[in-house]
Design an enzyme around this catalytic site. Structure first.
Site, PDB file in Angstrom:
ATOM      1  N   LYS A 118       0.827  -1.210   0.000  1.00 32.05           N
ATOM      2  CA  LYS A 118       0.000   0.000   0.000  1.00 32.05           C
ATOM      3  C   LYS A 118       0.858   1.256   0.000  1.00 32.05           C
ATOM      4  O   LYS A 118       0.480   2.261  -0.591  1.00 32.05           O
ATOM      5  CB  LYS A 118      -0.994  -0.004   1.176  1.00 32.05           C
ATOM      6  CG  LYS A 118      -2.029  -1.115   1.027  1.00 32.05           C
ATOM      7  CD  LYS A 118      -3.434  -0.747   1.454  1.00 32.05           C
ATOM      8  CE  LYS A 118      -4.401  -1.826   0.962  1.00 32.05           C
ATOM      9  NZ  LYS A 118      -5.725  -1.775   1.516  1.00 32.05           N
ATOM     10  N   LYS A 200      -4.673 -10.755  -7.587  1.00 35.38           N
ATOM     11  CA  LYS A 200      -5.903 -11.112  -6.870  1.00 35.38           C
ATOM     12  C   LYS A 200      -7.053 -10.185  -7.287  1.00 35.38           C
ATOM     13  O   LYS A 200      -6.818  -9.018  -7.628  1.00 35.38           O
ATOM     14  CB  LYS A 200      -5.677 -11.120  -5.354  1.00 35.38           C
ATOM     15  CG  LYS A 200      -5.877  -9.810  -4.671  1.00 35.38           C
ATOM     16  CD  LYS A 200      -6.013  -9.926  -3.169  1.00 35.38           C
ATOM     17  CE  LYS A 200      -6.457  -8.554  -2.676  1.00 35.38           C
ATOM     18  NZ  LYS A 200      -6.918  -8.384  -1.383  1.00 35.38           N
ATOM     19  N   LYS A 203     -11.515  -5.073  -5.165  1.00 33.47           N
ATOM     20  CA  LYS A 203     -12.568  -4.086  -5.428  1.00 33.47           C
ATOM     21  C   LYS A 203     -11.985  -2.733  -5.771  1.00 33.47           C
ATOM     22  O   LYS A 203     -12.677  -1.866  -6.274  1.00 33.47           O
ATOM     23  CB  LYS A 203     -13.572  -4.012  -4.275  1.00 33.47           C
ATOM     24  CG  LYS A 203     -13.017  -3.776  -2.891  1.00 33.47           C
ATOM     25  CD  LYS A 203     -14.159  -3.642  -1.880  1.00 33.47           C
ATOM     26  CE  LYS A 203     -14.018  -4.473  -0.632  1.00 33.47           C
ATOM     27  NZ  LYS A 203     -12.937  -4.114   0.276  1.00 33.47           N
TER      28      LYS A 203
HETATM   29  P1  ATP Z   1      -9.012  -3.753  -1.489  1.00 33.75           P
HETATM   30  O1  ATP Z   1      -9.060  -4.488  -2.763  1.00 33.75           O
HETATM   31  O2  ATP Z   1      -9.863  -2.522  -1.446  1.00 33.75           O
HETATM   32  O3  ATP Z   1      -7.606  -3.548  -0.956  1.00 33.75           O
HETATM   33  P2  ATP Z   1     -10.036  -6.173  -0.495  1.00 33.75           P
HETATM   34  O4  ATP Z   1     -10.918  -6.489  -1.647  1.00 33.75           O
HETATM   35  O5  ATP Z   1      -8.796  -6.962  -0.304  1.00 33.75           O
HETATM   36  O6  ATP Z   1      -9.693  -4.648  -0.415  1.00 33.75           O
HETATM   37  P3  ATP Z   1     -10.823  -6.348   2.286  1.00 33.75           P
HETATM   38  O7  ATP Z   1     -11.931  -5.595   2.910  1.00 33.75           O
HETATM   39  O8  ATP Z   1      -9.455  -5.935   2.619  1.00 33.75           O
HETATM   40  O9  ATP Z   1     -11.014  -6.318   0.737  1.00 33.75           O
HETATM   41  O10 ATP Z   1     -10.988  -7.912   2.546  1.00 33.75           O
HETATM   42  C1  ATP Z   1     -12.113  -8.558   3.087  1.00 33.75           C
HETATM   43  C2  ATP Z   1     -11.891 -10.053   3.107  1.00 33.75           C
HETATM   44  O11 ATP Z   1     -11.894 -10.581   1.778  1.00 33.75           O
HETATM   45  C3  ATP Z   1     -10.528 -10.476   3.707  1.00 33.75           C
HETATM   46  O12 ATP Z   1     -10.717 -11.607   4.527  1.00 33.75           O
HETATM   47  C4  ATP Z   1      -9.706 -10.818   2.512  1.00 33.75           C
HETATM   48  O13 ATP Z   1      -8.723 -11.781   2.828  1.00 33.75           O
HETATM   49  C5  ATP Z   1     -10.748 -11.400   1.562  1.00 33.75           C
HETATM   50  N1  ATP Z   1     -10.351 -11.243   0.159  1.00 33.75           N
HETATM   51  C6  ATP Z   1     -10.081 -10.074  -0.475  1.00 33.75           C
HETATM   52  N2  ATP Z   1      -9.791 -10.291  -1.781  1.00 33.75           N
HETATM   53  C7  ATP Z   1      -9.878 -11.633  -1.986  1.00 33.75           C
HETATM   54  C8  ATP Z   1      -9.694 -12.485  -3.129  1.00 33.75           C
HETATM   55  N3  ATP Z   1      -9.377 -12.012  -4.318  1.00 33.75           N
HETATM   56  N4  ATP Z   1      -9.879 -13.821  -2.965  1.00 33.75           N
HETATM   57  C9  ATP Z   1     -10.219 -14.330  -1.758  1.00 33.75           C
HETATM   58  N5  ATP Z   1     -10.407 -13.580  -0.644  1.00 33.75           N
HETATM   59  C10 ATP Z   1     -10.250 -12.254  -0.736  1.00 33.75           C
END
Ligand code: ATP
Ligand code: LTN
Length: 335
Positions: A118, A200, A203
């Site tokens: 980040k 990965k 969002k």
């Molecule tokens: P951002 O993309 O905005 O950095 P994020 O999509 O990683 O955020 P978080 O709110 O940080 O979202 O994560 C919420 C949950 O979703 C966490 O437990 C994270 O491990 C899981 N997660 C996020 N992205 C993935 C993915 N691509 N596959 C599986 N699990 C995920």
């Protein structure tokens, strides 16, 4: 993880209100939250304090917090049986985080890959909150003496530092915190981007074709999956180097319960077009009940606020017990 009514395991997790969750968030984390809620003592939070690290627009943060709360209830979580709340409504999180900051080494916090990623991505705002993010996360977990924390693969390192901090506190001040275990599902732990299957699904991806949002319309889901990047072999099989197909097979498996072998048999002799249509159909069916419930809940703001208030009260009651213990042990003068 079979539990009797009186001997339930404590499960805690949280999600940041940084936008509508993706299929990755759902399959990697939220689907397990729902699955675990039937048999365990589950505590789930909207981690709004964590999201301040990326300085969201205030109006948007407020709206997204309410939306994320509705999303959690729309998963089918029962707010009577589980505790569902907003992190900033329970001040004990910030209070314990300070105590834990003083039990965390600068060096170990510097090694967190999420912090490094980040800070590289946003060099204009490398704030101290971003650095101590995992300590606040440790406070979220340790306050409730959680046994299990359902998360996606990317959060594993934060669970490790949580255990290290808890262990250090326990060694210095005496047994206070339970050491939590991560709960990471097999398939779906790391759903990849549809446009670049080596990254990965996220969002915050600037290209919306890379992710499926949990609230996307059926036609949008179909379109995004149809345009997912694959390879030129045109054979549905799970194998090294076939990142795009592997990702779609993992998604298909999570939504239908079918194994990779069953899927390979099902699509033997068929092309990627047929397979993608089936994946899209499976995703659409998986998300349908959730989307209907979300629409129903957002129309009833009074109910959401009622649940939110009750959730914060229940969470604060539980959190205070551990906070008192930690304050006492660390020698803070208590009245
Ligand atoms: P951002 O993309 O905005 O950095 P994020 O999509 O990683 O955020 P978080 O709110 O940080 O979202 O994560 C919420 C949950 O979703 C966490 O437990 C994270 O491990 C899981 N997660 C996020 N992205 C993935 C993915 N691509 N596959 C599986 N699990 C995920
Ligand atoms: N950092 C987590 C969100 C989070 C969390 C938690 C997850 C905040 N507090 C406590 C599990 C337990 C993320 O998903 N990015």
């Amino acid at each position: 993880m079979e539990n009797t009514a009186e001997n339930k395991k404590i499960v805690l997790s949280a999600i940041q209100p940084t936008g509508t969750p993706t299929l990755g968030n759902y399959l990697g984390a939220l689907k397990n939250w729902k699955k675990m809620s039937a048999e365990n003592d589950c505590i789930y939070a909207v981690a709004d304090l964590h999201s301040l690290t990326v300085r969201p627009e205030p109006q948007q943060l407020r709206r997204r917090t309410l939306d994320m709360y509705a999303i959690l209830l729309a998963l089918g979580l029962d707010p009577e049986k589980n505790i569902v709340f907003v992190q900033s409504h329970v001040p004990q999180h910030s209070q314990l985080a300070w105590i834990l900051n003083c039990c965390t080494q600068f060096g170990e916090a510097s090694r967190m890959t999420q912090f490094k990623d980040k800070s590289e991505k946003h060099p204009e705002n490398v704030n101290v909150g971003l650095f101590t993010y995992p300590v606040l996360m440790a406070a979220d977990i340790l306050l409730y003496q959680a046994d299990y924390v359902p998360i996606g693969e990317d959060q594993k390192q934060h669970l490790e530092i949580t255990r290290d901090i808890a262990e250090r506190f326990n060694t210095v001040y005496g047994e206070t915190f339970k050491l939590p275990e991560p709960y990471i599902g097999k398939a779906g732990a790391r759903v990849m981007s549809l446009q670049d299957p080596r990254q990965k699904m996220s969002k915050s991806d600037p290209n919306p074709k890379g992710f499926i949002s949990m609230l996307d319309d059926d036609s949008v889901i179909l379109k995004k999956i149809k345009s997912a990047v694959t390879d030129s072999e045109a054979k549905v099989r799970y194998a090294e180097g076939k990142d795009g197909i592997n990702n779609l097979m993992a998604i298909y498996s999570c939504c239908t319960g079918k194994s990779y072998e069953e899927t390979e048999k099902e699509f033997d002799g068929k092309g990627y077009g047929d397979f993608k249509a089936a994946v899209a159909e499976a995703v659409i069916e998986e998300l349908r009940p959730f989307k209907e419930e979300f629409a129903r809940l957002t129309a009833d703001k009074a109910y959401l606020l009622e649940c939110m208030t009750a959730g914060a009260e229940k969470a604060a009651h539980r959190a205070q017990r551990t906070l008192n213990k930690a304050m006492k042990k660390s020698g803070l003068f208590m009245l």
